[in-house]
Design a protein around this motif. Structure first.
Motif, PDB file in Angstrom:
ATOM      1  N   GLN A 182       0.807  -1.216   0.000  1.00  0.00           N
ATOM      2  CA  GLN A 182       0.000   0.000   0.000  1.00  0.00           C
ATOM      3  C   GLN A 182       0.843   1.270   0.000  1.00  0.00           C
ATOM      4  O   GLN A 182       0.345   2.359  -0.273  1.00  0.00           O
ATOM      5  CB  GLN A 182      -0.934   0.009   1.224  1.00  0.00           C
ATOM      6  N   GLN A 183       2.146   1.105   0.287  1.00  0.00           N
ATOM      7  CA  GLN A 183       3.029   2.270   0.352  1.00  0.00           C
ATOM      8  C   GLN A 183       3.741   2.527  -0.971  1.00  0.00           C
ATOM      9  O   GLN A 183       4.424   3.543  -1.121  1.00  0.00           O
ATOM     10  CB  GLN A 183       4.073   2.070   1.453  1.00  0.00           C
ATOM     11  N   PHE A 184       3.599   1.617  -1.926  1.00  0.00           N
ATOM     12  CA  PHE A 184       4.299   1.781  -3.202  1.00  0.00           C
ATOM     13  C   PHE A 184       3.860   3.070  -3.893  1.00  0.00           C
ATOM     14  O   PHE A 184       2.680   3.402  -3.943  1.00  0.00           O
ATOM     15  CB  PHE A 184       4.037   0.591  -4.126  1.00  0.00           C
ATOM     16  N   LYS A 185       4.842   3.772  -4.454  1.00  0.00           N
ATOM     17  CA  LYS A 185       4.573   5.044  -5.138  1.00  0.00           C
ATOM     18  C   LYS A 185       4.936   4.927  -6.604  1.00  0.00           C
ATOM     19  O   LYS A 185       5.957   4.349  -6.962  1.00  0.00           O
ATOM     20  CB  LYS A 185       5.356   6.165  -4.473  1.00  0.00           C
ATOM     21  N   ALA A 186       4.058   5.481  -7.434  1.00  0.00           N
ATOM     22  CA  ALA A 186       4.298   5.454  -8.880  1.00  0.00           C
ATOM     23  C   ALA A 186       5.471   6.351  -9.239  1.00  0.00           C
ATOM     24  O   ALA A 186       5.853   7.244  -8.481  1.00  0.00           O
ATOM     25  CB  ALA A 186       3.036   5.899  -9.618  1.00  0.00           C
ATOM     26  N   GLY A 187       6.048   6.099 -10.405  1.00  0.00           N
ATOM     27  CA  GLY A 187       7.144   6.936 -10.884  1.00  0.00           C
ATOM     28  C   GLY A 187       8.244   6.119 -11.512  1.00  0.00           C
ATOM     29  O   GLY A 187       8.159   4.891 -11.625  1.00  0.00           O
ATOM     30  N   LYS A 188       9.308   6.823 -11.914  1.00  0.00           N
ATOM     31  CA  LYS A 188      10.472   6.161 -12.492  1.00  0.00           C
ATOM     32  C   LYS A 188      11.441   5.769 -11.379  1.00  0.00           C
ATOM     33  O   LYS A 188      11.655   6.540 -10.436  1.00  0.00           O
ATOM     34  CB  LYS A 188      11.178   7.081 -13.488  1.00  0.00           C
ATOM     35  N   TYR A 189      12.031   4.575 -11.505  1.00  0.00           N
ATOM     36  CA  TYR A 189      13.016   4.110 -10.538  1.00  0.00           C
ATOM     37  C   TYR A 189      14.272   3.663 -11.260  1.00  0.00           C
ATOM     38  O   TYR A 189      14.203   3.070 -12.338  1.00  0.00           O
ATOM     39  CB  TYR A 189      12.458   2.954  -9.701  1.00  0.00           C
ATOM     40  N   LEU A 190      15.411   3.953 -10.651  1.00  0.00           N
ATOM     41  CA  LEU A 190      16.694   3.502 -11.193  1.00  0.00           C
ATOM     42  C   LEU A 190      17.200   2.344 -10.345  1.00  0.00           C
ATOM     43  O   LEU A 190      17.603   2.525  -9.195  1.00  0.00           O
ATOM     44  CB  LEU A 190      17.705   4.654 -11.187  1.00  0.00           C
ATOM     45  N   PHE A 191      17.158   1.139 -10.909  1.00  0.00           N
ATOM     46  CA  PHE A 191      17.645  -0.060 -10.234  1.00  0.00           C
ATOM     47  C   PHE A 191      18.803  -0.645 -11.040  1.00  0.00           C
ATOM     48  O   PHE A 191      19.116  -0.190 -12.141  1.00  0.00           O
ATOM     49  CB  PHE A 191      16.536  -1.110 -10.120  1.00  0.00           C
ATOM     50  N   ASN A 192      19.436  -1.664 -10.483  1.00  0.00           N
ATOM     51  CA  ASN A 192      20.345  -2.502 -11.267  1.00  0.00           C
ATOM     52  C   ASN A 192      20.211  -3.934 -10.769  1.00  0.00           C
ATOM     53  O   ASN A 192      19.500  -4.201  -9.787  1.00  0.00           O
ATOM     54  CB  ASN A 192      21.789  -1.993 -11.201  1.00  0.00           C
ATOM     55  N   GLN A 193      20.871  -4.856 -11.433  1.00  0.00           N
ATOM     56  CA  GLN A 193      20.656  -6.278 -11.142  1.00  0.00           C
ATOM     57  C   GLN A 193      21.289  -6.734  -9.837  1.00  0.00           C
ATOM     58  O   GLN A 193      21.133  -7.900  -9.455  1.00  0.00           O
ATOM     59  CB  GLN A 193      21.162  -7.121 -12.309  1.00  0.00           C
TER      60      GLN A 193
END
Length: 352
Positions: A83-94
């Motif tokens: 329920q806390q997840f926020k929309a938007g762009k995220y920068l992740f890596n493997q």
């Protein structure tokens, strides 16, 4: 013998179940870990507004950021953070584990790409356009044409359809933005209008209705409060002064509205400036000016919607940034003299 065989059988079954459980645990644990702990190449993913856990797991799996969608959904369930997840762009890596991905999305650690633009509270539309043009984000003439024509934004922002909104002045919310270098002028302004629409919550709109005010009237008055106040604690008091003046038909007499007439802010407003024939001269004209005079921040908006209850009709600055308030002109003149004397004393000490 039969009893021993049964015991051995039970032990064997328990051992197999135990081994299976250990195997499942190890498998699940490894599936929760990094997709590739040696690959730190950045991967930008966009989580749309309203995405379900299923949608998010599909996006992450497609981008090779999680090993197993079922295990990821289990991780989300165990974290109790969906329920806390926020929309938007995220920068992740493997190298990210499921836990790290979940934490970033629940904290809203979105990735901001594009050109960074900061619009200070109290900025006029002229100042905002200047900032944007300096960042090479569009053409001045295009911005000015759009700002003076709210109809261009009616499809996306219904609140602009109110009859007394004739300009975007005041509604371009002051904040820090990250804007795509190829964004059109309309897209840039829409980003700021979207921020305003989000900040101006249903609770604030309901309060506006209680006060029997239009959105334009609230933002108009808030824009003056924004320019007059230095300390947040003073904003509700300043708002009360202007409400009290409006109630008795007294001109607002705000230097801030005079400053709005000029293309560049003057160091001091003179007596001759108070004689200027302009609808923004709140010394000569009663009521609110034709449009807001700046983009107010949320504190000034709240102060306008929830002013203090006072009988004050006057206020004058103090050297500490606050104000002295009074209910009558005689006391006001005393505070004005105190301010001027203190200012002169400080200037004199600096020059010695």
């Amino acid at each position: 013998m039969n009893i021993n065989k049964k015991r051995l059988g039970i032990v064997g079954v328990v051992s197999i179940i135990f081994v299976l459980l250990i195997s499942v645990f190890i498998f699940t644990f490894t599936q929760m870990g990094p997709y590739d702990k040696n690959n730190k190449e950045g991967i930008v993913v966009e989580i749309p507004q309203g995405s379900t856990t299923n949608t998010i797991s599909d996006i992450l799996y497609k981008n090779k950021l999680i090993k197993n969608k079922v295990v990821f959904k289990l991780s989300v369930k165990l974290s109790n953070k969906a329920q806390q997840f926020k929309a938007g762009k995220y920068l992740f890596n493997q190298t990210y584990s499921n836990k790290e991905i979940i934490n970033d999305m629940s904290l809203g650690k979105v990735y901001n790409d594009g050109i960074k633009v900061t619009i200070p509270e109290g900025s006029t539309s002229r100042e905002i356009v200047s900032i944007l043009v300096d960042k090479k984000l569009g053409n001045e003439d295009n911005y000015e044409e759009l700002i003076s024509n709210p109809k261009e934004f009616y499809n996306d922002f219904k609140f602009l359809k109110e009859d007394d909104i004739t300009s975007l002045e005041g509604f371009l919310y002051p904040s820090t933005y990250y804007i795509d270098e190829n964004a059109s002028e309309k897209e840039v302004l829409s980003t700021m209008l979207s921020k305003f629409n989000k900040i101006y919550t249903d609770e604030l709109r309901d309060r506006q209705k209680e006060l029997k005010m239009t959105t334009e009237q609230v933002i108009n008055l808030a824009s003056i409060v924004e320019k007059e106040a230095i300390l947040d604690v003073d904003r509700p008091k300043i708002a009360s002064v202007f409400y009290n003046r409006l109630k008795i038909g007294m001109p607002l007499q705000s230097d801030a509205t005079i400053q709005y007439i000029f293309n560049e802010r003057k160091q001091i407003v003179t007596y001759d400036d108070l004689k200027i024939d302009s609808p923004y001269n709140s010394y000569k004209n009663k009521g609110l000016p034709p449009t807001p005079i700046s983009s107010p921040g949320i504190e000034s908006i709240k102060a306008t919607l929830y002013p203090e209850k006072t009988d004050y009709l006057y206020f004058v600055a103090k050297m500490d940034g606050g104000n002295n308030y009074s209910t009558n002109y005689e006391d006001h003149l005393k505070y004005v003299k105190e301010y001027k004397d203190e200012r002169d004393r400080l200037n004199k000490s600096k020059n010695n």
